[in-house]
Design an enzyme around this catalytic site. Sequence first.
Site, mmCIF file in Angstrom:
data_model
loop_
_atom_site.group_PDB
_atom_site.id
_atom_site.type_symbol
_atom_site.label_atom_id
_atom_site.label_comp_id
_atom_site.label_asym_id
_atom_site.label_seq_id
_atom_site.Cartn_x
_atom_site.Cartn_y
_atom_site.Cartn_z
ATOM 1 N N LEU A 91 -3.159 -7.383 -4.665
ATOM 2 C CA LEU A 91 -4.121 -7.541 -5.759
ATOM 3 C C LEU A 91 -3.864 -6.554 -6.888
ATOM 4 O O LEU A 91 -4.000 -6.896 -8.069
ATOM 5 C CB LEU A 91 -5.546 -7.356 -5.232
ATOM 6 C CG LEU A 91 -6.005 -8.312 -4.134
ATOM 7 C CD1 LEU A 91 -7.424 -7.959 -3.692
ATOM 8 C CD2 LEU A 91 -5.941 -9.752 -4.608
ATOM 9 N N LYS A 136 8.959 1.434 -4.202
ATOM 10 C CA LYS A 136 8.248 0.157 -4.270
ATOM 11 C C LYS A 136 7.513 0.016 -5.596
ATOM 12 O O LYS A 136 7.391 -1.087 -6.138
ATOM 13 C CB LYS A 136 7.265 0.046 -3.108
ATOM 14 C CG LYS A 136 7.943 -0.095 -1.749
ATOM 15 C CD LYS A 136 6.927 -0.218 -0.630
ATOM 16 C CE LYS A 136 7.616 -0.374 0.715
ATOM 17 N NZ LYS A 136 6.632 -0.461 1.828
ATOM 18 N N ASP A 164 -0.980 9.420 -3.354
ATOM 19 C CA ASP A 164 -1.173 9.233 -1.913
ATOM 20 C C ASP A 164 -2.592 9.662 -1.578
ATOM 21 O O ASP A 164 -2.905 10.856 -1.550
ATOM 22 C CB ASP A 164 -0.155 10.067 -1.130
ATOM 23 C CG ASP A 164 -0.285 9.886 0.374
ATOM 24 O OD1 ASP A 164 -1.206 9.160 0.817
ATOM 25 O OD2 ASP A 164 0.525 10.473 1.109
ATOM 26 N N ASN A 178 -8.153 0.354 -6.442
ATOM 27 C CA ASN A 178 -7.854 -0.736 -5.532
ATOM 28 C C ASN A 178 -7.226 -0.265 -4.226
ATOM 29 O O ASN A 178 -7.306 -0.957 -3.213
ATOM 30 C CB ASN A 178 -6.915 -1.722 -6.249
ATOM 31 C CG ASN A 178 -6.285 -2.712 -5.315
ATOM 32 O OD1 ASN A 178 -6.951 -3.608 -4.796
ATOM 33 N ND2 ASN A 178 -4.985 -2.558 -5.078
ATOM 34 N N SER A 236 -14.292 -3.116 -3.523
ATOM 35 C CA SER A 236 -14.944 -3.085 -2.218
ATOM 36 C C SER A 236 -14.691 -4.413 -1.509
ATOM 37 O O SER A 236 -13.632 -5.015 -1.685
ATOM 38 C CB SER A 236 -16.439 -2.793 -2.385
ATOM 39 O OG SER A 236 -17.032 -2.533 -1.135
ATOM 40 N N TYR A 295 -12.985 -0.435 8.956
ATOM 41 C CA TYR A 295 -12.780 -0.918 7.582
ATOM 42 C C TYR A 295 -14.101 -1.410 6.990
ATOM 43 O O TYR A 295 -14.418 -1.109 5.836
ATOM 44 C CB TYR A 295 -11.738 -2.031 7.565
ATOM 45 C CG TYR A 295 -11.456 -2.571 6.179
ATOM 46 C CD1 TYR A 295 -10.740 -1.819 5.252
ATOM 47 C CD2 TYR A 295 -11.919 -3.831 5.792
ATOM 48 C CE1 TYR A 295 -10.479 -2.303 3.979
ATOM 49 C CE2 TYR A 295 -11.672 -4.320 4.518
ATOM 50 C CZ TYR A 295 -10.950 -3.560 3.615
ATOM 51 O OH TYR A 295 -10.705 -4.045 2.344
ATOM 52 N N LYS A 300 -16.097 0.134 3.616
ATOM 53 C CA LYS A 300 -16.515 -0.657 2.462
ATOM 54 C C LYS A 300 -18.019 -0.541 2.220
ATOM 55 O O LYS A 300 -18.470 -0.544 1.073
ATOM 56 C CB LYS A 300 -16.108 -2.115 2.657
ATOM 57 C CG LYS A 300 -14.602 -2.327 2.675
ATOM 58 C CD LYS A 300 -13.995 -2.072 1.316
ATOM 59 C CE LYS A 300 -12.778 -1.214 1.325
ATOM 60 N NZ LYS A 300 -12.139 -1.044 0.010
#
Length: 322
Positions: free
Chosen positions: A36, A61, A85, A111, A164, A197, A201
């Site tokens: 994303l 990357k 990081d 993000n 989120s 996770y 959030k």
Amino acid sequence: MDMRTFLYNQLFVTLPYPTADHSGQTIIVTGANVGLGLEAARHFTRLNAEKVVLGVRNLEKGEAAKKSIEETTKRKGVVEVWQLDLTSYQSTKQFVNRAESLKRLDAVVENAGIATPEYRVAEDNEATITTNVVSTYLLGLMILPKLRETGTKFNITPHLVIVSSEVHARSSFPERSSANIFKTLNDKETANMADRYNVSKLLEVLYTRELAARTKESGKPQVIINFLNPGLCHSSLAREIEGWVFYIMKALLARPTEHGSRTLVHAAEAGSETHGQYLSNCCITEPSAFVTSKEGAEAQKRVWDELSQKLERIQPGIMANV
């Protein structure tokens, strides 16, 4: 959100394609080498932003992402790749210090995040909490003065966007009943990594709501602070999560990565009415019933107090930025 609504959103909702002009703007997108973040950065570049900073953990990357954006947008000299990081407080601080030298900063789209079933330690927390919560707000609160400076200098209202998720509604957040929420989250013996996770959030939702309310009352130049749900999307976020059920669900229901990235761009363009609001399908939406309940309000204050104290220890004076 019930399953019927989730299925409808995933299968039948078409999100608006970004068309707003970002000429002259500088925008930071973290976690922007894949998924994303990469697609949102591609949109901002396509929409004439003067500078788009990719905050990435892996510079190699990040350079590949930059090349991809340049090839598809035909715009060179716009994208910059910066080391970030979030498992390291020092790296996060260095990133913000570098951002302070920018001519202007119109939007920061936070993000970057991780989803892992494995318990690992980063700094003084379990790694998911360090990455998705502590360092996310270390960066956000440290960079607020730069956003405000831009707003005053260029007569605009900058944005701080937290990516989120709707999964904040899936956790019962049992850790809130403990004497110290973050200490409990960091206990390896009791850590529920299957829910971690989701909890991270939820913590984002609670802390962002409180942060937005307090900055609105501060009397300082306004920054629009909002948070969003991109929906289930094809991305590398869940690369550590295994299981055929999740694999099949993603294959059948996940939004294309570019489609999901439109929610990030929308939040970075949205008006002042979105300050402190949860955005889903590019619309202001109510967060979970728990968040808006009396118990949720109490948890929100506790999360604010505990995390703010932690941030003040990491970066003395940071809470004065609020």
